[in-house]
Design an enzyme around this catalytic site. Structure first.
Site, short mmCIF file in Angstrom:
data_model
loop_
_atom_site.label_atom_id
_atom_site.label_comp_id
_atom_site.label_asym_id
_atom_site.label_seq_id
_atom_site.Cartn_x
_atom_site.Cartn_y
_atom_site.Cartn_z
N TYR A 66 0.82 -1.21 0.00
CA TYR A 66 0.00 0.00 0.00
C TYR A 66 0.86 1.26 0.00
CZ TYR A 66 -3.66 3.31 0.74
OH TYR A 66 -4.51 4.37 0.57
N SER A 122 -4.75 14.16 6.74
CA SER A 122 -5.53 13.56 5.65
C SER A 122 -6.96 13.26 6.10
CB SER A 122 -4.87 12.24 5.22
OG SER A 122 -5.77 11.48 4.43
N GLN A 165 -6.33 18.36 4.83
CA GLN A 165 -6.49 17.90 3.44
C GLN A 165 -7.84 17.24 3.26
OE1 GLN A 165 -6.08 14.20 2.54
NE2 GLN A 165 -7.14 14.81 0.66
N TYR A 216 -10.66 15.19 1.09
CA TYR A 216 -11.26 14.46 -0.01
C TYR A 216 -12.74 14.77 0.09
CZ TYR A 216 -7.11 11.58 -0.99
OH TYR A 216 -5.88 11.13 -1.35
N THR A 240 -7.64 17.85 -2.33
CA THR A 240 -6.93 16.97 -3.27
C THR A 240 -7.84 16.61 -4.43
OG1 THR A 240 -5.45 16.15 -1.57
CG2 THR A 240 -5.72 14.76 -3.51
N LYS A 294 -4.56 20.56 -4.53
CA LYS A 294 -3.45 19.61 -4.64
C LYS A 294 -3.70 18.63 -5.80
CE LYS A 294 -0.87 16.14 -1.88
NZ LYS A 294 -1.34 14.81 -2.26
N HIS A 331 0.69 12.83 -6.89
CA HIS A 331 0.34 11.89 -5.82
C HIS A 331 1.39 10.77 -5.70
CE1 HIS A 331 -3.46 11.16 -3.38
NE2 HIS A 331 -2.76 10.11 -3.05
N ARG A 347 0.88 7.44 -7.67
CA ARG A 347 -0.05 6.44 -7.17
C ARG A 347 -1.38 6.45 -7.92
NH1 ARG A 347 1.13 4.72 -2.09
NH2 ARG A 347 -0.97 4.74 -1.24
N GLY A 385 8.27 12.60 -5.30
CA GLY A 385 9.63 12.21 -5.62
C GLY A 385 10.71 12.83 -4.75
#
Ligand code: FNR
Length: 378
Positions: A37, A119, A141, A143, A169, A251, A275, A278, A308
């Site tokens: 994951y 999150s 953040q 969703y 996001t 984001k 992301h 992902r 990264g």
């Protein structure tokens, strides 16, 4: 204290100081499910690799004899003071890495004054994280859940518990194609992991026929009905403005066109991000998108960056290419997996110390001096 005034200390850290190989050390401690994951990316992994390749394609161009003895990396991002332009990226289900999860991370962040971003898919609630984090800076953040009563409840709880900036996001309105999880039939949320903000929410609970304890599977299914939101569109941002009393950041921006739309829709900032590779396998590297986006909107929008970043040198490159600050993703999770709060602190100290060295050795007296002339295409 790993590195002070250009001198090594004589204590041997238990976790490697090689931020590039931290992943290997952490991988050895994770269950196969957690490893899949956390570490694995979408599809063939090409976007995650592209993120790293993009960093390697830029090299630092060091300048000498520039009086870089006194350094100051402090900055302010959307009203939040930072000791250096680094923040903790929003990451869900941190208990997969360590039982203390987000509580360890927010404590480590608070100890170093590095802002923490909570999150929506956290394994601890807004209230638990706020208590653990004390007065330290924290953002939220979002969703965007399709259930409006839950959305409004989340925004209200986040504001009541001291989260100052909202990060929406955009790139995860559906979960990406992630073979490591698909092959195992593994979706942590369906085991009620990472849905603590929901399970503790009055509006969410009001929509359940039975209490969570009596029917945990039904609670997970209820979550699964309101998480996917591929219908989300630009016109909905006005609703957030009405219900959020603070800066708003988008984001997941990867193109100049979307950066311009963000500006037109009156948001305060963006995170250039894919992301961590992902979501869309084959998407462009986040770093490749950064310079052109900074050129288009950087003078009018706060531009943050992730995907990264592994080392202090990476951080310097992203800042040189115009990011106002950098979000640290997987590396802090590896520290968390290895040693809880102390592990996150170790990783943050390492990246900040290496960043300080790299900037000084390359002739800069602070993060704000990094610019396009600080790097060169390999
Ligand atoms: C994430 N990321 C993420 N982003 C977000 O906005 N909300 C979330 O809940 C999560 N959850 C999450 C879980 C895990 C395990 C990872 C690794 C990442 C994405 C994160 O914020 C960030 O964009 C990436 O981690 C950056 O890529 P690198 O640097 O980790 O490769």
């Amino acid at each position: 204290g790993i590195y002070a005034q250009g001198m090594f200390t004589d204590t041997r850290p238990e976790i490697t100081t090689n931020l590039a190989t931290l992943e290997e050390q952490a991988a050895a401690t994770l269950t196969p499910e957690a490893l899949g994951y956390i570490v694995a990316s979408a599809g063939s992994g090409s976007t995650a690799r592209a993120n790293r390749d993009a960093f390697d394609a830029w090299r630092i161009a060091p300048r000498m004899l520039r009086s870089a003895a006194e350094r100051d990396h402090a900055t302010t991002i959307l009203g939040t003071a930072l000791p250096a332009p680094l923040m903790i990226a929003p990451v869900g289900i941190q208990t997969l890495a360590h039982p203390d999860g987000e509580l360890a991370t927010v404590r480590a962040a608070a100890a170093l004054g590095v802002p923490y971003i909570h999150s929506t898919q956290a394994s601890h609630s807004f209230e638990q994280v706020a208590e653990a984090g004390g007065d330290a800076p924290r953002w939220y953040q979002l969703y965007w859940p399709t259930d409006e009563s839950v959305l409004l409840s989340f925004l209200g709880r986040a504001q009541d518990t001291g989260f100052t900036t909202l990060v929406l996001t955009l790139d995860t309105t559906l979960l990406g194609w992630r073979p490591a999880d698909l092959d195992r039939g593994y979706l942590p949320f369906l085991a009620n992991l990472g849905i603590e903000n929901y399970l503790s929410d009055p509006a969410f609970r009001a929509g359940l026929e039975q209490p969570v304890d009596a029917n945990p599977i039904a609670a997970a299914m209820h979550w699964a009905q309101m998480f996917p939101n591929p219908g989300l569109n630009w016109s909905q941002l006005a609703f957030l403005r009405q219900h959020w009393d603070g800066p708003i950041v988008l984001k997941g921006i990867c193109t100049v066109g979307d950066a311009r739309s963000a500006l037109e829709h009156g948001v305060d900032g963006i995170v250039v991000s894919n992301h961590g590779g992902r979501q869309i396998d084959g998407a462009r590297a986040s770093l490749d998108a950064l310079p052109e986006i900074v050129d288009a909107v950087g003078d009018r929008l706060t531009v943050l960056f992730d995907s990264g970043v592994r080392t202090g040198a990476d951080m310097a490159k992203a800042l040189a290419l115009g990011a106002d600050a950098v979000l640290l993703g997987r590396p802090f999770l590896y520290g968390l997996a290895l040693a809880g709060q102390a592990g996150v602190e170790h990783v943050l100290r390492c990246i900040l110390a290496e960043f300080d060295l790299v900037t000084s050795l390359s002739g800069h007296t602070g993060a704000s001096e990094l610019g396009r002339e600080s790097v060169i295409r390999a």
